[in-house]
Design a protein around this motif. Sequence first.
Motif, PDB file in Angstrom:
ATOM      1  N   GLU A  41       0.830  -1.199   0.000  1.00  0.00           N
ATOM      2  CA  GLU A  41       0.000   0.000   0.000  1.00  0.00           C
ATOM      3  C   GLU A  41       0.870   1.257   0.000  1.00  0.00           C
ATOM      4  N   LYS A  42       1.983   1.205   0.708  1.00  0.00           N
ATOM      5  CA  LYS A  42       2.903   2.353   0.726  1.00  0.00           C
ATOM      6  C   LYS A  42       3.513   2.563  -0.657  1.00  0.00           C
ATOM      7  N   GLU A  43       3.825   1.462  -1.335  1.00  0.00           N
ATOM      8  CA  GLU A  43       4.428   1.557  -2.673  1.00  0.00           C
ATOM      9  C   GLU A  43       3.451   2.165  -3.679  1.00  0.00           C
ATOM     10  N   VAL A  44       2.178   1.771  -3.611  1.00  0.00           N
ATOM     11  CA  VAL A  44       1.214   2.258  -4.603  1.00  0.00           C
ATOM     12  C   VAL A  44       0.565   3.569  -4.168  1.00  0.00           C
ATOM     13  N   GLY A  45       0.685   3.910  -2.874  1.00  0.00           N
ATOM     14  CA  GLY A  45       0.160   5.180  -2.385  1.00  0.00           C
ATOM     15  C   GLY A  45      -1.340   5.233  -2.247  1.00  0.00           C
ATOM     16  N   ILE A  46      -1.982   4.081  -2.038  1.00  0.00           N
ATOM     17  CA  ILE A  46      -3.435   4.034  -1.904  1.00  0.00           C
ATOM     18  C   ILE A  46      -3.816   2.774  -1.134  1.00  0.00           C
TER      19      ILE A  46
END
Length: 307
Positions: A41-46
């Motif tokens: 989730e941190k990598e995709v920002g959502i």
Amino acid sequence: MLDVRRLQVLRAVVTSGSVTAAAAHLGYTPSAISQQVAVLEKEVGIALLERVGRGVRPTEAGRLLTRHTEIISRDIAEAEATLADLRAGRTGRLAIRYFTSVGPTLVAPAVTRLRREHPGVRIDLSLLETEDPLTQVERGEADVSIVVGPRDNRRRGLRLVHLLDDEYLVALPAGHPLAAPPVLDLADLAAEPWVASEPPGPCLDLTLQACAAAGFSPNFTARSEDYATALGFVAAGLGVALVPRLAAQDRRDGVVLRRVRHPEPVRYIYAAVREGTPAQGPLGTLLQALEEAASRQPAPHTAPCVP
């Protein structure tokens, strides 16, 4: 770049409906699964998951990534299966380059075995071009090239597998005065008209070098670029020619073959492959089959000449 393993963890959570169930299926702890999803989730920002009672369900972004993960997983599985087939020699492509006179005697039986043992391999088989045949192997345009070279032939980056020593015989018109003895000194042919049996290249060079060593330059009164035509010219009485034994197996009527000496011209035939090429698989099978076919050919000075 997204980590495929984290995507697969997300897919397992979405499919299972809970972190706990996904952890049990994957053999991880629930906290480890939660950490992997959090990093993703941190990598995709959502957000990718939302809680529903004791379970979770994917957000729109989570559903999107899950659908793509299914495609990625399927592609990876197909790639792994294809690679396994390639390693096992069940699929792939093998580019083979050769010159005319080794076609029937070496290449044909070797390719027959290759097709039998590796039926899924696509074979690209064609004659060598006029350029340096080793260059095609170096550039990866051919997997193996069958070439003529000196006895101690070496080239950086290539492995040369010796196949055969192919002696040259002199082809004379039937009834020629020099046809009676079984062996001729090459110098005995100095005054004869000659037929060039090869195009410019290492084989023609070998003829010229042998004649030079015998103290003369051949007087070419007819030229051809293949042995069949050269033997036809000899049968017609246009001259004599040096022809390698492999090429002389399809001797035509009106031609006699005799050994020559002082010197005894021989061409050395190799299969060239890139250095470090695996010895197993289709290429290994081909090299073994070429060596077996070569071993069935007569050694120089042992086979009878044709009267």
